[in-house]
Write an enzyme that holds these catalytic residues in place. Structure first.
Site, PDB file in Angstrom:
ATOM      1  N   HIS A   1      -9.230  -0.424   2.575  1.00  0.00           N
ATOM      2  CA  HIS A   1     -10.020   0.041   3.720  1.00  0.00           C
ATOM      3  C   HIS A   1     -11.315  -0.760   3.855  1.00  0.00           C
ATOM      4  O   HIS A   1     -12.381  -0.207   4.097  1.00  0.00           O
ATOM      5  CB  HIS A   1     -10.313   1.542   3.599  1.00  0.00           C
ATOM      6  CG  HIS A   1      -9.081   2.338   3.294  1.00  0.00           C
ATOM      7  ND1 HIS A   1      -8.100   2.575   4.225  1.00  0.00           N
ATOM      8  CD2 HIS A   1      -8.647   2.917   2.149  1.00  0.00           C
ATOM      9  CE1 HIS A   1      -7.123   3.276   3.674  1.00  0.00           C
ATOM     10  NE2 HIS A   1      -7.441   3.498   2.414  1.00  0.00           N
TER      11      HIS A   1
ATOM     12  N   ASP B   1       0.845  -1.191   0.000  1.00  0.00           N
ATOM     13  CA  ASP B   1       0.000   0.000   0.000  1.00  0.00           C
ATOM     14  C   ASP B   1       0.877   1.236   0.000  1.00  0.00           C
ATOM     15  O   ASP B   1       2.047   1.196   0.403  1.00  0.00           O
ATOM     16  CB  ASP B   1      -0.936   0.016   1.207  1.00  0.00           C
ATOM     17  CG  ASP B   1      -2.193   0.848   0.960  1.00  0.00           C
ATOM     18  OD1 ASP B   1      -2.362   1.382  -0.155  1.00  0.00           O
ATOM     19  OD2 ASP B   1      -3.024   0.967   1.878  1.00  0.00           O
ATOM     20  N   GLY B   2       0.292   2.326  -0.445  1.00  0.00           N
ATOM     21  CA  GLY B   2       0.941   3.624  -0.430  1.00  0.00           C
ATOM     22  C   GLY B   2       0.015   4.635   0.198  1.00  0.00           C
ATOM     23  O   GLY B   2      -1.204   4.442   0.242  1.00  0.00           O
TER      24      GLY B   2
ATOM     25  N   ASP C   1      -4.159  -2.603  -3.510  1.00  0.00           N
ATOM     26  CA  ASP C   1      -5.468  -1.952  -3.606  1.00  0.00           C
ATOM     27  C   ASP C   1      -5.427  -0.828  -4.646  1.00  0.00           C
ATOM     28  O   ASP C   1      -6.360  -0.055  -4.772  1.00  0.00           O
ATOM     29  CB  ASP C   1      -5.947  -1.442  -2.250  1.00  0.00           C
ATOM     30  CG  ASP C   1      -5.070  -0.353  -1.651  1.00  0.00           C
ATOM     31  OD1 ASP C   1      -4.114   0.099  -2.307  1.00  0.00           O
ATOM     32  OD2 ASP C   1      -5.341   0.040  -0.505  1.00  0.00           O
TER      33      ASP C   1
ATOM     34  N   GLU D   1       2.417   3.867  -4.100  1.00  0.00           N
ATOM     35  CA  GLU D   1       1.861   2.541  -4.391  1.00  0.00           C
ATOM     36  C   GLU D   1       2.855   1.728  -5.217  1.00  0.00           C
ATOM     37  O   GLU D   1       3.084   0.542  -4.946  1.00  0.00           O
ATOM     38  CB  GLU D   1       0.536   2.669  -5.154  1.00  0.00           C
ATOM     39  CG  GLU D   1      -0.588   3.329  -4.388  1.00  0.00           C
ATOM     40  CD  GLU D   1      -1.317   2.403  -3.421  1.00  0.00           C
ATOM     41  OE1 GLU D   1      -0.953   1.215  -3.299  1.00  0.00           O
ATOM     42  OE2 GLU D   1      -2.268   2.882  -2.776  1.00  0.00           O
TER      43      GLU D   1
ATOM     44  N   ASP E   1      -1.358  -0.629   4.858  1.00  0.00           N
ATOM     45  CA  ASP E   1      -1.857   0.743   4.928  1.00  0.00           C
ATOM     46  C   ASP E   1      -1.312   1.459   6.160  1.00  0.00           C
ATOM     47  O   ASP E   1      -0.888   2.618   6.077  1.00  0.00           O
ATOM     48  CB  ASP E   1      -3.389   0.749   4.941  1.00  0.00           C
ATOM     49  CG  ASP E   1      -3.953   2.153   5.081  1.00  0.00           C
ATOM     50  OD1 ASP E   1      -3.784   2.939   4.130  1.00  0.00           O
ATOM     51  OD2 ASP E   1      -4.535   2.450   6.135  1.00  0.00           O
TER      52      ASP E   1
END
Length: 145
Positions: free
Chosen positions: A123, A9-10, A69, A47, A133
């Site tokens: 999320h 994740d970023g 994501d 990301e 995240d």
């Protein structure tokens, strides 16, 4: 080939702004969390960086399932990149592809492995995505401390 799962994740505090990336890398019962940041970046760059750094962490070719994501990363590497190569790294609007430097790094990182790309809704309670995240958000918040 060893089978490895990666969750990336970023995050960005402002876009552009201070950003962070995070990844959870799993091989069997072993897990490693990695993260980093950039004082002035975009969410898309973070990301991509998460995927690059996680893949580059692997010291030998592996069968990787990489969970992201980011539709930008997923679609870019699985759908758009071949067209960009054919078109001299110009997009459909005849403009230079954004983040071409990182796309080249990602292509190189992927080439060493057999990578299956999996999109996960962010999320949404996915345990490892939430961990990635948190790593990315914490890294972004640490910029300038």
């Amino acid at each position: 080939m060893k089978k490895v799962e990666i969750f990336t994740d970023g995050a960005c505090k402002g876009n552009p702004g201070p950003g962070g990336w995070g990844a959870v890398v799993r091989y069997g019962k072993h897990e490693k969390e990695i993260s980093g940041n950039d004082p002035d970046t975009t969410n898309n760059r973070m990301e991509m960086t998460a995927a690059i750094r996680a893949l580059n962490l692997l010291v030998e070719p592996c069968a990787v399932t990489l969970h992201t994501d980011s539709k930008y990363v997923l679609d870019g590497i699985t759908k758009w990149v071949e067209g960009w190569k054919r078109n001299g790294w110009e997009n459909a609007s005849k403009q230079p592809v954004r983040n071409a430097d990182l796309w080249h790094e990602l292509i190189e990182a992927v080439a060493r492995h057999k990578v299956e790309w999996v999109w996960v809704k962010g999320h949404n309670g996915h345990e490892e995505n939430e961990r990635a995240d948190r790593l990315a958000s914490d890294a972004a918040e640490a910029v300038g401390r």
